[in-house]
Design a protein around this motif. Sequence first.
Motif: not given
Length: 399
Positions: A257-264, A380-399
Amino acid sequence: LDRLMTLEGVDAIIASSRNNIGYLTDMYMGMGERFTDIQNYIIYEKGNDKIGFVGELFWSMKQLLDSDLDTIYLRLSDGAWYNSFHGELTERDQKMLELMKLPYSKSVVPWDTKALIEVIDDMGLRDSVIGVEDKISQTALDRIKKEYPKIKIKNAHQVLVNTRSVKTKIELENIRKATKNSYEALDETHRSLEVGMSADEIRGLLSENMMKRGGTNTGTSADLGVFPCREPDYKLKRGDLVVLDAVNVVNRRHGDLGMSRVFDGKASNRLLNSHKALANGIQAAVDSTRPSITVTDMCKPILKGVQEFYPGYSRRSHMFGHSLGVECPEQPLMNFGNETVLESGMVFCPDIAIYDYNLYMLLTENTIIVTDDGCELITPIAVSYTHLTLPTTLPRCRS
């Protein structure tokens, strides 16, 4: 397993990979397929409780003794003692062999392939149809055929894949626990973030939160920034997108599982729209997933659902996700062209990505269990988009 073996026309299966041996015996095979030149094997005979084991004494014996297997045919290579073996059994080894009621002369043979041949003979499989998986060596197969010309060898790798894909109630319970551990740890970590923290500090905090919830923490990652191609010493700022990912294991079953949120801060409209697209794709998968459809049938509504909010989205040539179980990722993989038929008890982890190389990259990850009449979403799938909460994974960016 017996049902699939019958359909494939095999009488017995030789498992030779770490995860399949661990799956069939419910033992942790963390040491890998071999130490030095010693290969482990499990031979399972259809419809029979007895199982053959070829392997390394010094780490495998106690697990075999503690297992629920009714009858064990055991062979051990003399190399199994690793560097400590000098032709004599230790007192501990001798006690274990006595518990197994196996004399020394019958229990130790010069090498693993010879041991495998002897176990085949002991189990009365000299003229059977034996299925093997992809990882067995050609040398072992050649020796088996030479020793027992009447044996027919078939590739039964997919039999083991399909068997593992349908989880038992106990496996599903462990996957639920592992997923719950990951979710709670991710949520607590997000709530504990502070301005100025580095990615390494956040990763360490996530690891602590994972460990105190039990299970085994097999991987964590943390990325900071609106687009996570930050310099190594980047510090967290208000409004940053923080992407956390964690894999927890309970009784050898994975939760991912992963989770993304916009901090503050609040997510931008562009980011929110991408989130809506991904969430819509996951919801489309939930609405359409049921027994009897194929993996391809599961992928089609995901693509359509994402394109409703993000028309330019296309991922036909890539994987839409994977399964969970003994491995992470585990087969069957979610991609177009996979005609595996869904059955109740299968577990899928859809992950779909939207890339905006100027701003961000989002990749959702959720967990779906196929049920008798549909499916169950256990993340969970986030239904409120005020503060982004999204189960996610994010791979490392390629150089």
